[in-house]
Design a protein around this motif. Structure first.
Motif, PDB file in Angstrom:
ATOM      1  N   UNK A  32       8.997  -6.361 -11.963  1.00 28.20           N
ATOM      2  CA  UNK A  32       8.103  -6.933 -10.961  1.00 28.20           C
ATOM      3  C   UNK A  32       6.687  -6.387 -11.123  1.00 28.20           C
ATOM      4  N   UNK A  33       6.561  -5.113 -11.478  1.00 28.63           N
ATOM      5  CA  UNK A  33       5.236  -4.524 -11.710  1.00 28.63           C
ATOM      6  C   UNK A  33       4.514  -5.245 -12.840  1.00 28.63           C
ATOM      7  N   UNK A  34       5.232  -5.538 -13.902  1.00 31.49           N
ATOM      8  CA  UNK A  34       4.637  -6.272 -15.025  1.00 31.49           C
ATOM      9  C   UNK A  34       4.240  -7.673 -14.582  1.00 31.49           C
ATOM     10  N   UNK A  35       5.106  -8.328 -13.837  1.00 34.82           N
ATOM     11  CA  UNK A  35       4.804  -9.672 -13.345  1.00 34.82           C
ATOM     12  C   UNK A  35       3.524  -9.693 -12.530  1.00 34.82           C
ATOM     13  N   UNK A  36       3.300  -8.635 -11.737  1.00 37.37           N
ATOM     14  CA  UNK A  36       2.125  -8.559 -10.878  1.00 37.37           C
ATOM     15  C   UNK A  36       0.872  -8.109 -11.622  1.00 37.37           C
ATOM     16  N   UNK A  37       1.019  -7.774 -12.892  1.00 35.05           N
ATOM     17  CA  UNK A  37      -0.132  -7.347 -13.680  1.00 35.05           C
ATOM     18  C   UNK A  37      -0.558  -5.918 -13.423  1.00 35.05           C
ATOM     19  N   UNK A  38       0.342  -5.086 -12.917  1.00 35.04           N
ATOM     20  CA  UNK A  38       0.018  -3.688 -12.642  1.00 35.04           C
ATOM     21  C   UNK A  38      -0.102  -2.894 -13.939  1.00 35.04           C
ATOM     22  N   UNK A  39      -0.906  -1.836 -13.893  1.00 44.42           N
ATOM     23  CA  UNK A  39      -1.069  -0.957 -15.043  1.00 44.42           C
ATOM     24  C   UNK A  39      -0.429   0.412 -14.819  1.00 44.42           C
ATOM     25  N   UNK A  40      -0.420   0.856 -13.546  1.00 41.62           N
ATOM     26  CA  UNK A  40       0.125   2.165 -13.216  1.00 41.62           C
ATOM     27  C   UNK A  40       1.181   2.036 -12.132  1.00 41.62           C
ATOM     28  N   UNK A  41       2.211   2.846 -12.225  1.00 47.35           N
ATOM     29  CA  UNK A  41       3.273   2.863 -11.222  1.00 47.35           C
ATOM     30  C   UNK A  41       3.512   4.311 -10.817  1.00 47.35           C
ATOM     31  N   UNK A  42       4.047   4.499  -9.623  1.00 46.96           N
ATOM     32  CA  UNK A  42       4.245   5.861  -9.124  1.00 46.96           C
ATOM     33  C   UNK A  42       5.515   5.946  -8.296  1.00 46.96           C
ATOM     34  N   UNK A  43       6.025   7.160  -8.182  1.00 48.46           N
ATOM     35  CA  UNK A  43       7.150   7.417  -7.284  1.00 48.46           C
ATOM     36  C   UNK A  43       7.103   8.874  -6.846  1.00 48.46           C
ATOM     37  N   UNK A  95       4.664  20.422  -0.993  1.00 49.24           N
ATOM     38  CA  UNK A  95       5.135  19.775   0.235  1.00 49.24           C
ATOM     39  C   UNK A  95       6.553  19.294  -0.032  1.00 49.24           C
ATOM     40  N   UNK A  96       7.262  18.824   1.024  1.00 50.70           N
ATOM     41  CA  UNK A  96       8.610  18.307   0.801  1.00 50.70           C
ATOM     42  C   UNK A  96       8.558  16.811   0.477  1.00 50.70           C
ATOM     43  N   UNK A  97       9.707  16.242   0.167  1.00 50.40           N
ATOM     44  CA  UNK A  97       9.787  14.854  -0.283  1.00 50.40           C
ATOM     45  C   UNK A  97       9.125  13.895   0.697  1.00 50.40           C
ATOM     46  N   UNK A  98       9.448  14.011   1.956  1.00 46.22           N
ATOM     47  CA  UNK A  98       8.974  13.049   2.951  1.00 46.22           C
ATOM     48  C   UNK A  98       7.459  13.144   3.149  1.00 46.22           C
ATOM     49  N   UNK A  99       6.922  14.366   3.116  1.00 45.84           N
ATOM     50  CA  UNK A  99       5.471  14.544   3.229  1.00 45.84           C
ATOM     51  C   UNK A  99       4.751  13.935   2.023  1.00 45.84           C
ATOM     52  N   UNK A 100       5.347  14.115   0.848  1.00 46.35           N
ATOM     53  CA  UNK A 100       4.714  13.595  -0.364  1.00 46.35           C
ATOM     54  C   UNK A 100       4.750  12.071  -0.378  1.00 46.35           C
ATOM     55  N   UNK A 101       5.826  11.476   0.108  1.00 45.74           N
ATOM     56  CA  UNK A 101       5.911  10.014   0.133  1.00 45.74           C
ATOM     57  C   UNK A 101       4.777   9.418   0.963  1.00 45.74           C
ATOM     58  N   UNK A 102       4.477  10.020   2.107  1.00 50.50           N
ATOM     59  CA  UNK A 102       3.362   9.544   2.934  1.00 50.50           C
ATOM     60  C   UNK A 102       2.039   9.663   2.180  1.00 50.50           C
ATOM     61  N   UNK A 103       1.878  10.755   1.446  1.00 49.35           N
ATOM     62  CA  UNK A 103       0.670  10.961   0.650  1.00 49.35           C
ATOM     63  C   UNK A 103       0.539   9.897  -0.446  1.00 49.35           C
ATOM     64  N   UNK A 104       1.620   9.641  -1.140  1.00 51.59           N
ATOM     65  CA  UNK A 104       1.578   8.711  -2.270  1.00 51.59           C
ATOM     66  C   UNK A 104       1.359   7.276  -1.805  1.00 51.59           C
ATOM     67  N   UNK A 105       1.880   6.938  -0.663  1.00 50.25           N
ATOM     68  CA  UNK A 105       1.647   5.585  -0.149  1.00 50.25           C
ATOM     69  C   UNK A 105       0.160   5.365   0.119  1.00 50.25           C
ATOM     70  N   UNK A 106      -0.509   6.387   0.600  1.00 53.50           N
ATOM     71  CA  UNK A 106      -1.960   6.296   0.798  1.00 53.50           C
ATOM     72  C   UNK A 106      -2.680   6.142  -0.536  1.00 53.50           C
ATOM     73  N   UNK A 107      -2.269   6.942  -1.514  1.00 52.59           N
ATOM     74  CA  UNK A 107      -2.894   6.878  -2.834  1.00 52.59           C
ATOM     75  C   UNK A 107      -2.631   5.538  -3.526  1.00 52.59           C
ATOM     76  N   UNK A 146      -2.203   2.566  -2.186  1.00 54.61           N
ATOM     77  CA  UNK A 146      -3.082   1.536  -1.610  1.00 54.61           C
ATOM     78  C   UNK A 146      -4.527   1.729  -2.071  1.00 54.61           C
ATOM     79  N   UNK A 147      -4.942   2.974  -2.148  1.00 51.95           N
ATOM     80  CA  UNK A 147      -6.331   3.276  -2.475  1.00 51.95           C
ATOM     81  C   UNK A 147      -6.664   3.017  -3.944  1.00 51.95           C
ATOM     82  N   UNK A 148      -5.694   3.293  -4.838  1.00 47.56           N
ATOM     83  CA  UNK A 148      -5.955   3.241  -6.271  1.00 47.56           C
ATOM     84  C   UNK A 148      -5.307   2.048  -6.975  1.00 47.56           C
ATOM     85  N   UNK A 149      -4.620   1.201  -6.224  1.00 45.67           N
ATOM     86  CA  UNK A 149      -3.990   0.041  -6.841  1.00 45.67           C
ATOM     87  C   UNK A 149      -2.815   0.399  -7.731  1.00 45.67           C
ATOM     88  N   UNK A 150      -2.037   1.391  -7.314  1.00 41.39           N
ATOM     89  CA  UNK A 150      -0.861   1.825  -8.065  1.00 41.39           C
ATOM     90  C   UNK A 150       0.370   1.205  -7.413  1.00 41.39           C
TER      91      UNK A 150
END
Length: 434
Positions: A130-141, A191-203, A205-209
């Motif tokens: 799906x990431x390729x279909x959407x034309x994304x260049x970077x992915x994160x988890x 940080x723990x898993x849940x704290x990092x997930x909130x951080x990454x969701x912000x990143x 949206x901000x960086x198009x990942x």
């Protein structure tokens, strides 16, 4: 079949194009899921088609996910598919494990046979495609291990840049090594898993990942095929119970959705009950199921378990998991670190290795049969989520009596198999071996 993203909340049910890069409903914040409309192929035709594809050498047919592509038809075509021949995982009966669990019969659906050694590959092939279909260049988890290994492999195979966020100093090196080997940019966050997930969701949206955690609805679609393949392997005869570990609850969501859809499509004639097993120190979903008011899950601020794959205190997929467990008339159970460690050793004695989180299934079965929740003569399948080599330090420390729980208590090696130091002397070794 036309596909779209639909809000999971019954009060909202907003709909969005399948090509929108969103993970939650913009209107109410609830989770999203992929839904399909249009005529369904006849069940008999699908069973014949899917069985016939096992002999095909076409890459899509050799995948244990894309072989069943008619039940996950979110792509307009398959040009963007990235596959490492995932799925195709065995169903392994085990008499010794059944006896330990209080059952007459037990089989393990072992997802550790996947390319990167865990069930994550079933979902990641869909998320990366799906990431390729959407034309994304970077992915994160964000990952405690298995997701990072899987995302790194599939993203690199697809030509995407994988970025992984992990809790600093709190990950199995067997899993971290995979992410590094597959070329992921790896960030260890304090940080723990849940704290990092909130951080990454912000990143993101901000960086198009593009985010590839289990909140991604296409990950869930891929993990549905674990159940489809299981039913195919059983000639479409559903078991009474399907038992699985509970961490972020993506598998619980995916399995329930798959089973419901297979019933609706006429592929199976009954709905198995789901039994979700959590570690005692990381059990917010168990706590939710024990409460009278299930409107909101209360996170565990500092989850504790050596089974790092399920060390998650605020699982994002809990609303979907709640729906699926309730709909299947299933249960949620908790087990201790000692119970997980012993169950893992018993599974090993069957010649079947698994990671610690996987062994929560057998530990949970043992409790549920003792309590009379699961009948001794029930037809039960337990899902093993990861390969035995995901956490080798755990294994060594258990068998040598050095394994400690997060609280510092010593875990007893009930089924320990300590290595023996011997002299370079044939007579003495022969005497030792008898």
């Amino acid at each position: 079949m036309p596909a779209e993203l639909v809000c999971f909340s019954e009060r909202c049910r907003s709909r969005f194009p399948i090509t929108e890069a969103i993970y939650n409903c913009p209107n109410c914040g609830s989770l999203l899921e992929a839904q399909y409309s249009g005529a369904r192929p006849p069940a008999t035709m699908l069973k014949t088609l899917w069985r016939g594809r096992r002999t095909s050498n076409a890459p899509l047919d050799q995948s244990g996910v894309w072989r069943y592509r008619e039940i996950i038809p979110f792509l307009e075509n398959y040009d963007s598919v990235v596959t490492l021949r995932e799925g195709n995982t065995p169903l392994l009966p085990s008499r010794k494990a059944a006896e330990y669990g209080g059952l007459d019969y037990l089989a393990f659906k072992h997802q550790g046979f996947n390319p990167t050694g865990s069930f994550k590959d079933n979902g990641m092939t869909c998320g990366a495609s799906q990431a390729i279909r959407l034309g994304m260049q970077r992915v994160a988890c964000v990952s405690t291990g298995n997701t990072s290994a899987s995302m790194a492999a599939y993203s690199s195979a697809a030509g995407l840049q994988p970025i992984i966020f992990i809790p600093h100093g709190n990950i199995s090196y067997g899993k971290l090594a995979q992410a590094l080997e597959y070329g992921a940019k790896t960030l260890q966050v304090e940080a723990n898993f849940d704290q990092i997930l909130a951080l990454v969701r912000t990143l993101a949206d901000k960086l198009g990942i593009y985010l590839l955690n289990s909140i991604n609805p296409f990950r869930i679609e891929g993990q549905k095929t674990i159940m489809v393949e299981l039913m195919d392997q059983r000639d479409w005869n559903p078991p009474d119970w399907i038992v699985l570990p509970g961490g972020n609850l993506g598998n619980t969501s995916a399995f329930g959705k798959a089973l419901r859809e297979m019933c609706q499509w006429g592929l199976i004639d009954k709905l198995p009950k789901l039994a979700v097993v959590q570690a005692e120190g990381s059990a917010p979903f168990y706590d939710l199921m024990q409460s009278e008011d299930r409107a909101a899950l209360r996170p565990v601020g500092h989850p504790q378990t050596l089974a790092t794959a399920i060390k998650i205190g605020d699982p994002v997929s809990w609303p979907k998991a709640l729906h699926e467990v309730t709909h299947s008339r299933g249960v949620v159970e908790i087990v201790t670190e000692q119970e997980i460690a012993d169950a893992k050793a018993v599974i090993g004695l069957c010649g079947i290795g698994c990671e610690p989180a996987s062994a929560a299934t057998l530990a949970g079965i043992r409790k549920l049969t003792a309590e009379g929740v699961i009948a001794h003569d029930a037809d039960v399948v337990a899902v093993l989520t990861g390969n035995v080599l995901k956490d080798p330090d755990y294994i060594y420390r258990y068998h040598t009596g050095e394994l400690e729980s997060p609280g510092g208590g010593r875990i007893q090696p009930t089924f320990g198999n300590r290595p023996i130091v011997v002299p370079n002397n044939a007579d003495k070794i022969a005497a030792l071996l008898g």
